[in-house]
Write a protein that holds these residues in place. Structure first.
Motif, PDB file in Angstrom:
ATOM      1  N   ALA A 143       0.828  -1.205   0.000  1.00  0.00           N
ATOM      2  CA  ALA A 143       0.000   0.000   0.000  1.00  0.00           C
ATOM      3  C   ALA A 143       0.863   1.257   0.000  1.00  0.00           C
ATOM      4  CB  ALA A 143      -0.923  -0.009   1.215  1.00  0.00           C
ATOM      5  N   ILE A 144       1.931   1.255   0.785  1.00  0.00           N
ATOM      6  CA  ILE A 144       2.840   2.409   0.823  1.00  0.00           C
ATOM      7  C   ILE A 144       3.496   2.608  -0.536  1.00  0.00           C
ATOM      8  CG2 ILE A 144       5.024   3.226   1.780  1.00  0.00           C
ATOM      9  CD1 ILE A 144       4.147   1.872   4.446  1.00  0.00           C
ATOM     10  N   ALA A 145       3.997   1.532  -1.139  1.00  0.00           N
ATOM     11  CA  ALA A 145       4.652   1.637  -2.444  1.00  0.00           C
ATOM     12  C   ALA A 145       3.680   2.122  -3.507  1.00  0.00           C
ATOM     13  CB  ALA A 145       5.246   0.288  -2.829  1.00  0.00           C
ATOM     14  N   SER A 174      11.137   1.731   5.300  1.00  0.00           N
ATOM     15  CA  SER A 174      10.409   0.501   5.605  1.00  0.00           C
ATOM     16  C   SER A 174      10.291  -0.397   4.374  1.00  0.00           C
ATOM     17  CB  SER A 174       9.027   0.821   6.183  1.00  0.00           C
ATOM     18  OG  SER A 174       8.086   1.187   5.194  1.00  0.00           O
ATOM     19  N   LEU A 175      10.255   0.210   3.174  1.00  0.00           N
ATOM     20  CA  LEU A 175      10.237  -0.603   1.953  1.00  0.00           C
ATOM     21  C   LEU A 175      11.587  -1.282   1.738  1.00  0.00           C
ATOM     22  CD1 LEU A 175       8.262   1.668  -0.564  1.00  0.00           C
ATOM     23  CD2 LEU A 175       7.393  -0.087   1.016  1.00  0.00           C
ATOM     24  N   ARG A 176      12.668  -0.579   2.050  1.00  0.00           N
ATOM     25  CA  ARG A 176      13.987  -1.203   1.977  1.00  0.00           C
ATOM     26  C   ARG A 176      14.080  -2.382   2.964  1.00  0.00           C
ATOM     27  NH1 ARG A 176      16.455  -0.266  -2.772  1.00  0.00           N
ATOM     28  NH2 ARG A 176      17.729   1.645  -2.835  1.00  0.00           N
ATOM     29  N   LEU A 177      13.506  -2.195   4.151  1.00  0.00           N
ATOM     30  CA  LEU A 177      13.518  -3.275   5.133  1.00  0.00           C
ATOM     31  C   LEU A 177      12.688  -4.446   4.626  1.00  0.00           C
ATOM     32  CD1 LEU A 177      14.320  -4.330   7.918  1.00  0.00           C
ATOM     33  CD2 LEU A 177      12.369  -3.078   8.883  1.00  0.00           C
ATOM     34  N   HIS A 178      11.552  -4.171   4.011  1.00  0.00           N
ATOM     35  CA  HIS A 178      10.735  -5.247   3.430  1.00  0.00           C
ATOM     36  C   HIS A 178      11.546  -6.049   2.416  1.00  0.00           C
ATOM     37  CE1 HIS A 178       8.126  -7.085   0.400  1.00  0.00           C
ATOM     38  NE2 HIS A 178       7.298  -7.307   1.415  1.00  0.00           N
ATOM     39  N   ASP A 179      12.282  -5.320   1.543  1.00  0.00           N
ATOM     40  CA  ASP A 179      13.014  -6.025   0.496  1.00  0.00           C
ATOM     41  C   ASP A 179      14.195  -6.818   1.041  1.00  0.00           C
ATOM     42  OD1 ASP A 179      11.236  -5.073  -1.328  1.00  0.00           O
ATOM     43  OD2 ASP A 179      12.665  -3.861  -2.466  1.00  0.00           O
ATOM     44  N   LYS A 180      14.662  -6.474   2.210  1.00  0.00           N
ATOM     45  CA  LYS A 180      15.712  -7.271   2.847  1.00  0.00           C
ATOM     46  C   LYS A 180      15.138  -8.551   3.455  1.00  0.00           C
ATOM     47  CE  LYS A 180      19.236  -7.195   6.475  1.00  0.00           C
ATOM     48  NZ  LYS A 180      19.924  -6.400   7.527  1.00  0.00           N
ATOM     49  N   LEU A 181      13.933  -8.451   4.008  1.00  0.00           N
ATOM     50  CA  LEU A 181      13.344  -9.591   4.723  1.00  0.00           C
ATOM     51  C   LEU A 181      12.518 -10.504   3.823  1.00  0.00           C
ATOM     52  CD1 LEU A 181      12.084  -7.815   7.983  1.00  0.00           C
ATOM     53  CD2 LEU A 181      14.249  -9.001   7.605  1.00  0.00           C
ATOM     54  N   ARG A 182      11.910  -9.942   2.789  1.00  0.00           N
ATOM     55  CA  ARG A 182      10.982 -10.671   1.950  1.00  0.00           C
ATOM     56  C   ARG A 182      11.488 -10.664   0.501  1.00  0.00           C
ATOM     57  NH1 ARG A 182       7.874 -13.864   3.771  1.00  0.00           N
ATOM     58  NH2 ARG A 182       5.986 -13.266   2.649  1.00  0.00           N
ATOM     59  N   THR A 183      10.675 -11.107  -0.412  1.00  0.00           N
ATOM     60  CA  THR A 183      11.052 -11.070  -1.827  1.00  0.00           C
ATOM     61  C   THR A 183      11.170  -9.614  -2.276  1.00  0.00           C
ATOM     62  OG1 THR A 183       9.856 -13.138  -2.236  1.00  0.00           O
ATOM     63  CG2 THR A 183      10.397 -11.766  -4.154  1.00  0.00           C
ATOM     64  N   ALA A 185      10.817  -6.225  -3.995  1.00  0.00           N
ATOM     65  CA  ALA A 185       9.735  -5.790  -4.879  1.00  0.00           C
ATOM     66  C   ALA A 185       9.719  -4.289  -5.135  1.00  0.00           C
ATOM     67  CB  ALA A 185       8.387  -6.212  -4.284  1.00  0.00           C
ATOM     68  N   TYR A 186      10.487  -3.497  -4.359  1.00  0.00           N
ATOM     69  CA  TYR A 186      10.262  -2.053  -4.383  1.00  0.00           C
ATOM     70  C   TYR A 186      11.484  -1.239  -4.762  1.00  0.00           C
ATOM     71  CZ  TYR A 186       6.143  -3.781  -2.034  1.00  0.00           C
ATOM     72  OH  TYR A 186       5.012  -4.488  -1.731  1.00  0.00           O
TER      73      TYR A 186
END
Length: 395
Positions: A143-145, A174-183, A185-186
């Motif tokens: 949603a943020i992206a 937080s999107l950078r953190l998502h991409d480190k932990l998950r697939t 995408a951003y």
């Protein structure tokens, strides 16, 4: 009796000055101090400190729990961090952020919540992560992206019709953190954001501005210390090169030692003056206490240990810390949300980025000398005065 009272006052003043000297020259207490602060903060939050802070500024409740949660992540207290997150996701946590905005609840709320949730998940082995929390992290990141991708400005609204670039910086981290932990995408979203930000810097300082037009992203006010300190805390997690450039400029424009005493951080750039605001708190000789505290964390994630240590030691003198068995509070516990900012800053470490190289500029090792001289003068003054009075009486 008067002679005894005079002696007592002299002893108290000298003892206070001696204690300040010890706190200034001794290493700041680091992780052990943070744990004591968190113990104090948990008791205060249970007693309504967040609700009290909400009466002081619009994000008082939110920051009280968010910063407690973030510091708890770094301290390895994940149960406390989950508890803090649950308070942010309550009706009380969301209440200040109502209103129509492209991103529901605004980028301030969504960015900080996403960063905290991702931070907690990063400390849990992948196989043991709660599926519902992972799904919430994925959905909120998407949603943020999507909001950034659809926006003509890199600075989304935090409240209806109001945009603070610092809040978008947290959300992008937080999107950078998502991409480190998950697939991942951003990456494209972040790269586009970086380019758009660099096209909208404050013309006077070439730093990310304090406020921006929510429709165009053009700066509506120049850089200010209270937001710069947070921006520079998160930029290394997004892009190391831009972070180095911005941090160098931030240091040049905002680091100061008024009256030779410091280090401290100004609210307005060196050479300019301006009013205080709800974020900066009262300004003393242009210095913002909140910006100074948060810069401890920014310096740590930039590898600037000399500045982080100097700010922390100065805080041990100016912050009037009080110890009790198992707890620690500053300013006699007058403002628990201030302790939350300090605990978050002192526990700082990168969550996404690798440990940075130390900056080329370091804080002079002689910065303590003026303050030590002042403390020595204060400690000796009562005895010199008593000696002078005795000589006068005997003359």
């Amino acid at each position: 009796m008067r002679k005894f009272l005079g002696l007592l006052v002299a002893v108290v003043i000298s003892a206070a000055a001696a204690l300040a000297v010890v706190r200034l020259v001794a290493p700041a207490d680091g992780d052990s101090g943070v744990r004591r602060q968190l113990a104090y903060l948990r008791a205060e939050l249970d007693s309504g400190a967040a609700e009290d802070a909400q009466q002081l500024f619009p994000e008082g409740y939110f920051f009280s729990y968010a910063l407690y949660g973030l510091a708890s992540v770094d301290a390895g207290r994940l149960d406390d961090a989950w508890w803090a997150l649950s308070r942010l996701e309550s009706d009380a946590g969301r209440a200040p952020f109502a209103g129509e905005m492209p991103l529901q609840y605004g980028v301030f709320y969504r960015g900080w919540v996403n960063w905290l949730r991702g931070g907690i998940l990063s400390r849990v082995p992948e196989a043991a992560r709660d599926a519902a929390q992972v799904r919430a992290f994925d959905e909120d990141s998407a949603a943020i992206a999507a909001a950034f991708d659809a926006s003509p400005t890199p600075f989304l609204a935090s409240y209806p019709g109001q945009a603070w670039p610092v809040d978008s910086t947290v959300a992008i981290a937080s999107l950078r953190l998502h991409d480190k932990l998950r697939t991942p995408a951003y990456d494209v979203t972040v790269i586009r954001w970086l380019a758009n930000v660099q096209a909208r810097l404050d013309p006077a300082t070439q730093l990310i501005p304090h406020t921006a037009d929510p429709d165009t992203g053009e700066p509506t006010s120049g850089a200010q210390g209270s937001s710069q300190s947070i921006i520079n805390r998160f930029l290394p997690e997004i892009d190391p090169e831009l972070a180095r450039q911005q941090y160098t400029r931030f240091r040049t424009w905002f680091l100061a030692a008024p009256l030779g005493l410091g280090p401290t951080v100004r609210e307005h750039p060196v050479g300019t003056d301006g009013p205080s605001n709800v974020d900066s708190g009262p300004l003393v000789l242009g210095v913002s206490l909140s910006a100074t505290v948060v810069t401890i964390g920014a310096a740590k994630v930039h590898g600037d240990e000399s500045l982080a240590d100097g700010l922390a030691r100065f805080g041990e003198v100016a912050g009037l810390p009080v110890y009790t068995p198992g707890t620690k509070r500053y300013a006699f516990g007058a403002a628990p949300v201030g302790d939350a900012f300090l605990a978050w800053s002192k526990s700082a470490r990168p969550w996404v980025a690798a440990a940075p190289e130390p900056p080329s500029r370091v804080l002079s090792r002689w910065w303590q000398l003026p303050l030590l001289t002042l403390l020595l003068a204060v400690g000796l003054a009562p005895w010199l005065l008593r000696s002078a009075l005795r000589r006068r009486r005997s003359a």
